[in-house]
Write an enzyme that holds these catalytic residues in place. Structure first.
Site, mmCIF file in Angstrom:
data_model
loop_
_atom_site.group_PDB
_atom_site.id
_atom_site.type_symbol
_atom_site.label_atom_id
_atom_site.label_comp_id
_atom_site.label_asym_id
_atom_site.label_seq_id
_atom_site.Cartn_x
_atom_site.Cartn_y
_atom_site.Cartn_z
ATOM 1 C CE LYS A 11 -91.504 25.940 60.640
ATOM 2 N NZ LYS A 11 -92.184 25.312 61.799
ATOM 3 C CE1 TYR A 51 -94.432 20.902 59.350
ATOM 4 C CE2 TYR A 51 -95.513 22.619 58.077
ATOM 5 C CZ TYR A 51 -94.451 22.188 58.847
ATOM 6 O OH TYR A 51 -93.400 23.036 59.116
ATOM 7 C CG PHE A 59 -99.838 21.317 66.584
ATOM 8 C CD1 PHE A 59 -99.192 21.210 65.361
ATOM 9 C CD2 PHE A 59 -99.509 20.404 67.579
ATOM 10 C CE1 PHE A 59 -98.234 20.233 65.123
ATOM 11 C CE2 PHE A 59 -98.553 19.405 67.361
ATOM 12 C CZ PHE A 59 -97.922 19.327 66.122
ATOM 13 N NE ARG A 87 -83.649 16.681 64.585
ATOM 14 C CZ ARG A 87 -84.934 17.026 64.623
ATOM 15 N NH1 ARG A 87 -85.509 17.560 63.567
ATOM 16 N NH2 ARG A 87 -85.642 16.845 65.716
ATOM 17 C CB THR A 93 -89.938 21.912 68.367
ATOM 18 O OG1 THR A 93 -89.340 20.812 67.687
ATOM 19 C CG2 THR A 93 -91.207 22.334 67.640
ATOM 20 N NE ARG A 104 -87.246 25.434 65.267
ATOM 21 C CZ ARG A 104 -87.350 24.121 65.018
ATOM 22 N NH1 ARG A 104 -86.733 23.253 65.811
ATOM 23 N NH2 ARG A 104 -88.060 23.694 64.001
ATOM 24 C CG ASN A 114 -90.804 26.534 65.044
ATOM 25 O OD1 ASN A 114 -91.145 26.749 63.876
ATOM 26 N ND2 ASN A 114 -90.674 25.311 65.519
ATOM 27 C CG HIS A 117 -89.539 21.919 58.636
ATOM 28 N ND1 HIS A 117 -90.105 21.028 59.511
ATOM 29 C CD2 HIS A 117 -89.051 21.179 57.604
ATOM 30 C CE1 HIS A 117 -89.967 19.796 59.017
ATOM 31 N NE2 HIS A 117 -89.341 19.863 57.864
ATOM 32 C CD GLU A 128 -89.388 16.956 55.699
ATOM 33 O OE1 GLU A 128 -88.400 17.720 55.854
ATOM 34 O OE2 GLU A 128 -90.098 16.583 56.645
HETATM 35 P P1 CMP Z 1 -91.747 21.866 62.439
HETATM 36 O O1 CMP Z 1 -90.352 21.382 62.634
HETATM 37 O O2 CMP Z 1 -92.017 22.672 61.221
HETATM 38 O O3 CMP Z 1 -92.755 20.620 62.452
HETATM 39 C C1 CMP Z 1 -94.099 20.734 62.867
HETATM 40 C C2 CMP Z 1 -94.434 22.082 63.419
HETATM 41 O O4 CMP Z 1 -95.627 22.176 64.156
HETATM 42 C C3 CMP Z 1 -93.357 22.484 64.391
HETATM 43 O O5 CMP Z 1 -92.162 22.770 63.703
HETATM 44 C C4 CMP Z 1 -94.018 23.653 65.101
HETATM 45 O O6 CMP Z 1 -93.773 24.900 64.462
HETATM 46 C C5 CMP Z 1 -95.508 23.363 64.961
HETATM 47 N N1 CMP Z 1 -96.169 23.192 66.240
HETATM 48 C C6 CMP Z 1 -97.171 23.968 66.697
HETATM 49 N N2 CMP Z 1 -97.555 23.554 67.900
HETATM 50 C C7 CMP Z 1 -96.806 22.486 68.236
HETATM 51 C C8 CMP Z 1 -96.735 21.617 69.363
HETATM 52 N N3 CMP Z 1 -97.536 21.769 70.412
HETATM 53 N N4 CMP Z 1 -95.817 20.626 69.341
HETATM 54 C C9 CMP Z 1 -94.987 20.447 68.284
HETATM 55 N N5 CMP Z 1 -95.017 21.243 67.174
HETATM 56 C C10 CMP Z 1 -95.905 22.257 67.170
#
Ligand code: CMP
Length: 140
Positions: A11, A51, A59, A87, A93, A104, A114, A117, A128
């Site tokens: 990212k 997304y 968010f 993962r 996350t 992370r 973070n 992905h 994807e």
């Molecule tokens: P990702 O695995 O890319 O999938 C969705 C993304 O939304 C997640 O990682 C986070 O970077 C982002 N995100 C931002 N805020 C939140 C939240 N409150 N809960 C979950 N994902 C979030």
């Protein structure tokens, strides 16, 4: 066991800090092989489409703004149990909940920034991968 594939994004917070190599090394050290990789600047349309499942989440707009704020590196990773392995090496996350030694925990700045992905299931990995790569761009 046969190799499987997953989809990964390095990212904008990680590319900004020049961590593409460091993150990729952690993926490779976990037993994953990069079989496709490209550095792109996502458009708003691409980020909203990618997304799309999160469209109703509070968010969503911030997430799209963040993912289009700088370059990302999209990758296809191959290995045994690629989705689960990726993962595991990514960690939770929210970096506050991520295990020591995960990407992370090591690099993420926040739940939004973070660093990586990764697909959450083999079915989503296929979708994807297809979103960003043509079959001939993947060389296993
Ligand atoms: P990702 O695995 O890319 O999938 C969705 C993304 O939304 C997640 O990682 C986070 O970077 C982002 N995100 C931002 N805020 C939140 C939240 N409150 N809960 C979950 N994902 C979030």
């Amino acid at each position: 066991m046969a190799a499987t594939r997953t989809f990964s994004i390095i990212k904008p917070d990680a590319t900004r800090r020049n961590l593409t190599g460091a993150v990729t090394k952690m993926l490779e050290d976990a037993g994953l092989r990069v079989v496709a990789s490209k550095r792109i600047h996502m458009t708003k349309d691409q980020a909203e489409g990618f997304y799309g499942v999160h469209r109703e989440r509070p968010f969503f707009n911030d997430l799209v703004a963040f993912m289009t704020s700088g370059p990302v590196v999209v990758q296809v990773l191959e290995g045994e149990n690629a989705v689960a392995k990726n993962r595991e090496v990514m960690g939770a996350t929210n970096p506050a909940n991520a295990e020591e030694g995960t990407i992370r925990k090591t690099y993420a700045e926040s739940i939004e920034a973070n660093s990586v992905h990764g697909s959450d299931s083999p079915e989503n990995a296929e979708i994807e991968i297809r979103f960003f790569f043509k079959p001939e761009e993947i060389v296993g």
